[in-house]
Design a protein around this motif. Sequence first.
Motif, PDB file in Angstrom:
ATOM      1  N   ILE A 205       0.841  -1.201   0.000  1.00 42.41           N
ATOM      2  CA  ILE A 205       0.000   0.000   0.000  1.00 42.41           C
ATOM      3  C   ILE A 205       0.878   1.253   0.000  1.00 42.41           C
ATOM      4  O   ILE A 205       0.568   2.239  -0.671  1.00 42.41           O
ATOM      5  CB  ILE A 205      -0.953  -0.011   1.207  1.00 42.41           C
ATOM      6  N   ARG A 206       1.980   1.201   0.738  1.00 44.50           N
ATOM      7  CA  ARG A 206       2.913   2.344   0.764  1.00 44.50           C
ATOM      8  C   ARG A 206       3.482   2.603  -0.634  1.00 44.50           C
ATOM      9  O   ARG A 206       3.546   3.748  -1.094  1.00 44.50           O
ATOM     10  CB  ARG A 206       4.045   2.075   1.743  1.00 44.50           C
ATOM     11  N   GLU A 207       3.881   1.525  -1.309  1.00 40.53           N
ATOM     12  CA  GLU A 207       4.442   1.665  -2.657  1.00 40.53           C
ATOM     13  C   GLU A 207       3.410   2.221  -3.632  1.00 40.53           C
ATOM     14  O   GLU A 207       3.711   3.101  -4.445  1.00 40.53           O
ATOM     15  CB  GLU A 207       4.960   0.307  -3.140  1.00 40.53           C
ATOM     16  N   TRP A 208       2.176   1.695  -3.539  1.00 43.05           N
ATOM     17  CA  TRP A 208       1.120   2.196  -4.417  1.00 43.05           C
ATOM     18  C   TRP A 208       0.847   3.672  -4.125  1.00 43.05           C
ATOM     19  O   TRP A 208       0.691   4.480  -5.047  1.00 43.05           O
ATOM     20  CB  TRP A 208      -0.157   1.390  -4.208  1.00 43.05           C
ATOM     21  N   GLY A 209       0.787   4.041  -2.843  1.00 40.69           N
ATOM     22  CA  GLY A 209       0.491   5.420  -2.473  1.00 40.69           C
ATOM     23  C   GLY A 209       1.528   6.400  -2.979  1.00 40.69           C
ATOM     24  O   GLY A 209       1.195   7.526  -3.385  1.00 40.69           O
ATOM     25  N   TRP A 210       2.804   5.996  -2.982  1.00 42.58           N
ATOM     26  CA  TRP A 210       3.856   6.881  -3.457  1.00 42.58           C
ATOM     27  C   TRP A 210       3.730   7.119  -4.965  1.00 42.58           C
ATOM     28  O   TRP A 210       3.899   8.237  -5.453  1.00 42.58           O
ATOM     29  CB  TRP A 210       5.219   6.279  -3.140  1.00 42.58           C
ATOM     30  N   LYS A 211       3.399   6.061  -5.717  1.00 42.75           N
ATOM     31  CA  LYS A 211       3.291   6.194  -7.169  1.00 42.75           C
ATOM     32  C   LYS A 211       2.039   6.957  -7.593  1.00 42.75           C
ATOM     33  O   LYS A 211       2.006   7.552  -8.672  1.00 42.75           O
ATOM     34  CB  LYS A 211       3.283   4.808  -7.818  1.00 42.75           C
ATOM     35  N   HIS A 212       0.999   6.937  -6.739  1.00 41.32           N
ATOM     36  CA  HIS A 212      -0.281   7.552  -7.118  1.00 41.32           C
ATOM     37  C   HIS A 212      -0.682   8.660  -6.146  1.00 41.32           C
ATOM     38  O   HIS A 212      -1.863   8.928  -5.955  1.00 41.32           O
ATOM     39  CB  HIS A 212      -1.377   6.478  -7.160  1.00 41.32           C
ATOM     40  N   ARG A 213       0.302   9.319  -5.560  1.00 44.54           N
ATOM     41  CA  ARG A 213       0.023  10.338  -4.548  1.00 44.54           C
ATOM     42  C   ARG A 213      -0.688  11.566  -5.107  1.00 44.54           C
ATOM     43  O   ARG A 213      -1.254  12.359  -4.342  1.00 44.54           O
ATOM     44  CB  ARG A 213       1.325  10.758  -3.866  1.00 44.54           C
ATOM     45  N   HIS A 214      -0.674  11.759  -6.418  1.00 48.86           N
ATOM     46  CA  HIS A 214      -1.287  12.945  -7.002  1.00 48.86           C
ATOM     47  C   HIS A 214      -2.734  12.693  -7.463  1.00 48.86           C
ATOM     48  O   HIS A 214      -3.361  13.598  -8.012  1.00 48.86           O
ATOM     49  CB  HIS A 214      -0.461  13.450  -8.188  1.00 48.86           C
ATOM     50  N   LEU A 215      -3.245  11.485  -7.231  1.00 49.75           N
ATOM     51  CA  LEU A 215      -4.642  11.211  -7.589  1.00 49.75           C
ATOM     52  C   LEU A 215      -5.588  12.009  -6.700  1.00 49.75           C
ATOM     53  O   LEU A 215      -5.242  12.338  -5.542  1.00 49.75           O
ATOM     54  CB  LEU A 215      -4.943   9.716  -7.428  1.00 49.75           C
ATOM     55  N   PRO A 216      -6.798  12.305  -7.161  1.00 48.33           N
ATOM     56  CA  PRO A 216      -7.794  12.949  -6.291  1.00 48.33           C
ATOM     57  C   PRO A 216      -8.091  12.078  -5.073  1.00 48.33           C
ATOM     58  O   PRO A 216      -7.945  10.852  -5.109  1.00 48.33           O
ATOM     59  CB  PRO A 216      -9.022  13.074  -7.200  1.00 48.33           C
ATOM     60  N   LEU A 217      -8.533  12.713  -3.995  1.00 46.21           N
ATOM     61  CA  LEU A 217      -8.778  11.989  -2.747  1.00 46.21           C
ATOM     62  C   LEU A 217      -9.774  10.852  -2.927  1.00 46.21           C
ATOM     63  O   LEU A 217      -9.607   9.770  -2.365  1.00 46.21           O
ATOM     64  CB  LEU A 217      -9.263  12.962  -1.667  1.00 46.21           C
ATOM     65  N   LYS A 218     -10.825  11.099  -3.682  1.00 50.23           N
ATOM     66  CA  LYS A 218     -11.849  10.061  -3.870  1.00 50.23           C
ATOM     67  C   LYS A 218     -11.267   8.836  -4.566  1.00 50.23           C
ATOM     68  O   LYS A 218     -11.578   7.696  -4.207  1.00 50.23           O
ATOM     69  CB  LYS A 218     -13.029  10.617  -4.672  1.00 50.23           C
ATOM     70  N   ALA A 219     -10.390   9.077  -5.565  1.00 48.89           N
ATOM     71  CA  ALA A 219      -9.767   7.958  -6.277  1.00 48.89           C
ATOM     72  C   ALA A 219      -8.817   7.209  -5.339  1.00 48.89           C
ATOM     73  O   ALA A 219      -8.755   5.969  -5.364  1.00 48.89           O
ATOM     74  CB  ALA A 219      -9.025   8.467  -7.500  1.00 48.89           C
ATOM     75  N   GLN A 220      -8.062   7.931  -4.509  1.00 48.48           N
ATOM     76  CA  GLN A 220      -7.179   7.290  -3.546  1.00 48.48           C
ATOM     77  C   GLN A 220      -7.969   6.445  -2.557  1.00 48.48           C
ATOM     78  O   GLN A 220      -7.608   5.304  -2.256  1.00 48.48           O
ATOM     79  CB  GLN A 220      -6.363   8.341  -2.793  1.00 48.48           C
ATOM     80  N   GLN A 221      -9.068   7.015  -2.051  1.00 51.97           N
ATOM     81  CA  GLN A 221      -9.903   6.280  -1.099  1.00 51.97           C
ATOM     82  C   GLN A 221     -10.421   4.985  -1.720  1.00 51.97           C
ATOM     83  O   GLN A 221     -10.385   3.918  -1.089  1.00 51.97           O
ATOM     84  CB  GLN A 221     -11.076   7.142  -0.655  1.00 51.97           C
ATOM     85  N   ARG A 222     -10.896   5.063  -2.947  1.00 53.10           N
ATOM     86  CA  ARG A 222     -11.461   3.885  -3.606  1.00 53.10           C
ATOM     87  C   ARG A 222     -10.414   2.786  -3.766  1.00 53.10           C
ATOM     88  O   ARG A 222     -10.677   1.613  -3.468  1.00 53.10           O
ATOM     89  CB  ARG A 222     -12.017   4.288  -4.982  1.00 53.10           C
ATOM     90  N   GLU A 223      -9.216   3.154  -4.192  1.00 49.45           N
ATOM     91  CA  GLU A 223      -8.175   2.149  -4.417  1.00 49.45           C
ATOM     92  C   GLU A 223      -7.666   1.561  -3.098  1.00 49.45           C
ATOM     93  O   GLU A 223      -7.422   0.349  -2.998  1.00 49.45           O
ATOM     94  CB  GLU A 223      -7.016   2.778  -5.193  1.00 49.45           C
ATOM     95  N   ILE A 224      -7.503   2.400  -2.094  1.00 51.44           N
ATOM     96  CA  ILE A 224      -7.044   1.893  -0.789  1.00 51.44           C
ATOM     97  C   ILE A 224      -8.083   0.935  -0.208  1.00 51.44           C
ATOM     98  O   ILE A 224      -7.732  -0.126   0.336  1.00 51.44           O
ATOM     99  CB  ILE A 224      -6.780   3.061   0.184  1.00 51.44           C
ATOM    100  N   ASN A 225      -9.344   1.278  -0.323  1.00 51.19           N
ATOM    101  CA  ASN A 225     -10.393   0.399   0.202  1.00 51.19           C
ATOM    102  C   ASN A 225     -10.442  -0.928  -0.538  1.00 51.19           C
ATOM    103  O   ASN A 225     -10.749  -1.970   0.062  1.00 51.19           O
ATOM    104  CB  ASN A 225     -11.754   1.094   0.131  1.00 51.19           C
ATOM    105  N   GLU A 226     -10.135  -0.918  -1.836  1.00 53.27           N
ATOM    106  CA  GLU A 226     -10.096  -2.172  -2.582  1.00 53.27           C
ATOM    107  C   GLU A 226      -8.983  -3.071  -2.048  1.00 53.27           C
ATOM    108  O   GLU A 226      -9.141  -4.288  -1.944  1.00 53.27           O
ATOM    109  CB  GLU A 226      -9.878  -1.892  -4.074  1.00 53.27           C
ATOM    110  N   LYS A 227      -7.856  -2.472  -1.701  1.00 48.86           N
ATOM    111  CA  LYS A 227      -6.745  -3.247  -1.162  1.00 48.86           C
ATOM    112  C   LYS A 227      -7.088  -3.787   0.234  1.00 48.86           C
ATOM    113  O   LYS A 227      -6.746  -4.925   0.574  1.00 48.86           O
ATOM    114  CB  LYS A 227      -5.480  -2.392  -1.129  1.00 48.86           C
ATOM    115  N   LEU A 228      -7.758  -2.977   1.033  1.00 46.36           N
ATOM    116  CA  LEU A 228      -8.185  -3.447   2.358  1.00 46.36           C
ATOM    117  C   LEU A 228      -9.217  -4.555   2.237  1.00 46.36           C
ATOM    118  O   LEU A 228      -9.203  -5.525   3.002  1.00 46.36           O
ATOM    119  CB  LEU A 228      -8.751  -2.278   3.169  1.00 46.36           C
ATOM    120  N   ARG A 229     -10.113  -4.417   1.264  1.00 45.01           N
ATOM    121  CA  ARG A 229     -11.135  -5.452   1.049  1.00 45.01           C
ATOM    122  C   ARG A 229     -10.479  -6.769   0.634  1.00 45.01           C
ATOM    123  O   ARG A 229     -10.870  -7.854   1.099  1.00 45.01           O
ATOM    124  CB  ARG A 229     -12.124  -4.988  -0.020  1.00 45.01           C
ATOM    125  N   GLY A 230      -9.476  -6.688  -0.230  1.00 45.81           N
ATOM    126  CA  GLY A 230      -8.764  -7.894  -0.639  1.00 45.81           C
ATOM    127  C   GLY A 230      -8.022  -8.540   0.524  1.00 45.81           C
ATOM    128  O   GLY A 230      -7.992  -9.768   0.652  1.00 45.81           O
TER     129      GLY A 230
END
Length: 292
Positions: A205-230
């Motif tokens: 998640i840290r690696e993904w966050g660094w590469k996609h840190r400029h995404l809008p908050l809503k997009a970041q939230q959606r992707e992080i939640n998908e990783k937590l769900r998995g």
Amino acid sequence: MDYLRQQCFDQKVQWVLEVDLAKFFDTVDHRQMRELLGRRVRDGVIDRLIAKWLKAGVMEDGNVSYPEEGTPQGGVISPLLSNIYLHEVLDKWFVESVQPACEGRTFMVRYADDFVIGFERLEDVQKVQKVIAKRFARFGLKINTAKTRLVRFGRPPRGGGGTGGKPGTFDFLGFTHYWGKSRKGHNVVKTKTVAGRLRRALGKIREWGWKHRHLPLKAQQREINEKLRGHDSYYGVTGNDRMLSRLRWEVTKLWRKRLVRRNRGNSPNWEKFNAMLRTFPLLAPRIIHSKL
């Protein structure tokens, strides 16, 4: 996983042998693999097809090599072939030779190349330890002695007395198994995420966050939640709530840290960040698999 907990609980297990095979998928002998398969499969077409799979080349850095050992890395056939191989090498040997030679109760749980063996008597453990490496060597396999260990796992005595000491813990399939207390105060076998697996999940998640840190908050939230769900779909078992919550807390701190670095000069304090979390909440821990 429930079966393993039940065996440890019911079978009067005092010792658990946690065994690790060294580079199993890289060292399976092709000749012996085909010989063992020939005991179960008589169709020549299937035999030739499996031979092609085993001889499939591996490309690394633009170079193709043709290994004479092991099963194709990432190949869909590898788990199936490996299960057949270990069924002949390990499962049948355990049922036909090990259990009849043991004086106490024993059990084995295996998933692919990961397995643990439970024993009631220490003498039986010592018998198996003397021969198990030789058994695998006959089929071209080696035990990773650095990761193979014997754990005392007897049920804790009532009232905390006894001379055996506190039971140990062992890891299997990403979970640490240990003795704990139920809500009614009874001794039960519990499971929690292995610490290393938690760090690995957080690292991804840290690696993904660094590469996609400029995404809008809503997009970041959606992707992080998908990783937590998995993550929850595998580790969401009864009794593992604390480790699931710990991952959320670490991810929350990591997310805020990324926003602090992104918004230089206008970094959110915890009050503002918590307000943001109310708008873009992270998925709450979920128990997917309940104990039977």
